[in-house]
Write an enzyme that holds these catalytic residues in place. Structure first.
Site, mmCIF file in Angstrom:
data_model
loop_
_atom_site.group_PDB
_atom_site.id
_atom_site.type_symbol
_atom_site.label_atom_id
_atom_site.label_comp_id
_atom_site.label_asym_id
_atom_site.label_seq_id
_atom_site.Cartn_x
_atom_site.Cartn_y
_atom_site.Cartn_z
ATOM 1 N N GLU A 1 0.841 -1.212 0.000
ATOM 2 C CA GLU A 1 0.000 0.000 0.000
ATOM 3 C C GLU A 1 0.873 1.258 0.000
ATOM 4 O O GLU A 1 0.771 2.118 0.878
ATOM 5 C CB GLU A 1 -0.948 -0.003 1.201
ATOM 6 C CG GLU A 1 -2.024 -1.077 1.117
ATOM 7 C CD GLU A 1 -3.012 -1.046 2.263
ATOM 8 O OE1 GLU A 1 -4.157 -1.484 2.073
ATOM 9 O OE2 GLU A 1 -2.652 -0.599 3.363
ATOM 10 N N GLU B 286 -5.482 -8.080 -1.102
ATOM 11 C CA GLU B 286 -6.168 -7.873 0.175
ATOM 12 C C GLU B 286 -7.627 -7.551 -0.085
ATOM 13 O O GLU B 286 -7.931 -6.685 -0.899
ATOM 14 C CB GLU B 286 -5.551 -6.716 0.987
ATOM 15 C CG GLU B 286 -4.207 -7.006 1.594
ATOM 16 C CD GLU B 286 -3.744 -5.891 2.526
ATOM 17 O OE1 GLU B 286 -4.619 -5.236 3.150
ATOM 18 O OE2 GLU B 286 -2.528 -5.681 2.614
#
Length: 479
Positions: A179, A372
């Site tokens: 991320e 995810e």
């Protein structure tokens, strides 16, 4: 029926700092996670940094995690029982280089991941490895101010050369940073930047972003040199933004919100800064300092695929102060009146996942990987016919709705490598350092106060996901 390709990589995802434990064993150094016992994210956007201590404290659940370090064989056997084709986890940088700036790696740390990858290979499970997942060595944060300092590129280079060389025949799929766009919102957790977020200038923040992007391109270059068969991807937090109204100013606000995230994938994929960021830099007095060779390195070492996390969408408006704000994974936004929310206020939007997949694929025409996606919830352990379990139909419903939208995206023509649910076994939350915010198919007997036996129990969703994998997604379309 038959929407998912035959070679589709089904599996689950975790991160070393949230479940390994053993924070001080076998030569491991401290990471930024070891000094954030309340989690790494401010309570809401604009708040001051979360509690950052001088050292580990007993109330930091991440220090012990779920003790995967000692129980990995037991847990991998459960993943194999579900039928995992791929397992995403991370290497703890501070297990390999305890301070981050050493010249020689820690052999005990390297051996642990050798053992882990060998155990996965025993079951035919493909590892998908994140090189840096919110666990910058603490020394690099304290001594160098993390990625705000260009010196970290060299330290990261030594680290990635070490692990790429060591595991060149054991790992094929790699992600450079988890991320990576989250550094804009959680600079200490994501980028090891010790300057308090409220004092960090935009110039220094975006210079840190540049350092990470250069390091990512350098890792891609090194990896392809060490093993041309490596597949190296970026990993971004995906969060589509809808305009609050058809008002043109609201539509523009949504586009500007999404461009904050597209900046990172654009540079990873296209190898250069996009034109739209120039105005933002100009208006905020930002001048990115390029070292000799940076431009060429970015241009010549683009990623092989794009991976992303997806939990929710947000709404944007030109005048957001007139609406109720929402709360997402690191990013805020306005509440969408058409969507339900999780117990943590994250809005549930399965169609948003289809939109993200199509947007990324239309924009880049590169393979995608959902690494995810999942639902955090307060599970309750109950007695079942085969022992303790969790009747988590809410999780099954959430995942089923999202995976059906993945199937729709595949029908749309999107090229997708695989899907790994977040927290396939219960682990400690990165954002809040709780264990009660559970995502897994496997319940771990540990509580927010640190009590519990660490015993593992299969939830109802365990067998459901096992069937999804066994039928390659066809069971998603059966009543």
């Amino acid at each position: 029926m038959g929407k998912f390709p035959q070679n589709f990589l089904w599996g689950g995802a975790t991160a070393a700092n949230q479940y390994e434990g053993a924070y001080n064993l076998d030569g491991k150094g401290l990471s930024v996670q070891d000094v954030t016992p309340k989690g790494g994210v401010p309570a809401k956007p604009g708040d001051r940094n979360p509690l950052i201590t001088d050292g580990p404290t007993p109330d930091n659940l991440k220090l012990e995690g779920i003790d995967f370090y000692h129980r990995y064989k037991e847990d991998i056997a459960l993943f194999a029982e579900m039928g995992f084709k791929v397992y995403r986890t991370s290497i703890a940088w501070s297990r390999i280089f305890p301070n981050g700036d050493e010249l020689e790696p820690n052999e005990a740390g390297l051996q642990f991941y050798d053992n882990l990858f060998d155990e996965l290979a025993k079951y035919g499970i493909e590892p998908l490895i994140t090189l840096s997942h919110y666990e910058t060595p603490l020394h690099l944060a304290r001594q160098y101010n993390g990625w705000a300092n260009r010196d970290l590129i060299g330290f990261y280079e030594r680290y990635v050369r070490t692990v790429f060389t060591r595991y060149r025949d054991k790992v094929k799929y790699w992600l450079t940073f988890n991320e990576i766009n989250s550094v804009l919102h959680a600079p200490f957790m994501s980028g090891g930047i010790a300057t308090p977020a409220e004092e960090l200038s935009k110039q220094d923040l975006y210079q840190a972003v540049h350092h990470e992007l250069v390091a990512s391109a350098l890792a891609t270059k090194i990896g392809h040199e060490i093993n041309p068969d490596f597949k190296i991807g970026c990993m971004v937090l995906a969060m589509p933004a809808y305009p609050m109204t058809p008002k043109p100013e609201d539509v523009l606000a949504a586009r500007e919100f999404e461009n904050q995230n597209y900046l990172f994938s654009d540079i990873h994929v296209r190898g250069k800064y996009p034109a739209y960021i120039n105005r933002f830099f100009k208006e905020n007095g930002i001048e990115i300092q390029f070292a000799p060779g940076d431009k060429e390195l970015l241009a010549e070492n683009t990623v092989d695929f794009i991976s992303f996390s997806y939990y929710m969408s947000v709404v944007a408006a030109h005048d957001p102060e007139n609406y109720s704000s929402g709360r997402g994974n690191l990013l805020g936004g306005i509440m969408n009146p058409h969507l339900a929310s999780s117990e943590w206020g994250w809005q549930i939007d399965p169609v948003g996942l289809r939109l993200v997949l199509n947007s990324f694929y239309d924009r880049y025409q590169l393979p995608l990987f959902i690494v995810e996606n999942g639902l955090g919830a307060k599970d309750v352990l109950v007695d079942g016919p085969n022992g303790p379990t969790v009747e988590d139909d809410y999780r099954i419903d959430y995942l089923k709705q999202h995976l059906q939208q993945v199937g729709e995206a595949l029908e749309d023509g999107v090229e997708l490598l695989g899907y790994t649910t977040w927290g396939c076994i219960d682990l400690v939350s990165a954002s809040t350092a709780e264990l009660s915010k559970r995502y897994g198919f496997i319940y771990v007997d540990r509580n927010d106060d640190g009590s519990g036996t660490l015993a593992r129990y299969k939830k109802k969703s365990f067998d459901w996901y096992k069937e999804v994998i066994a039928t390659n997604g066809d069971s998603l379309y059966q009543d």
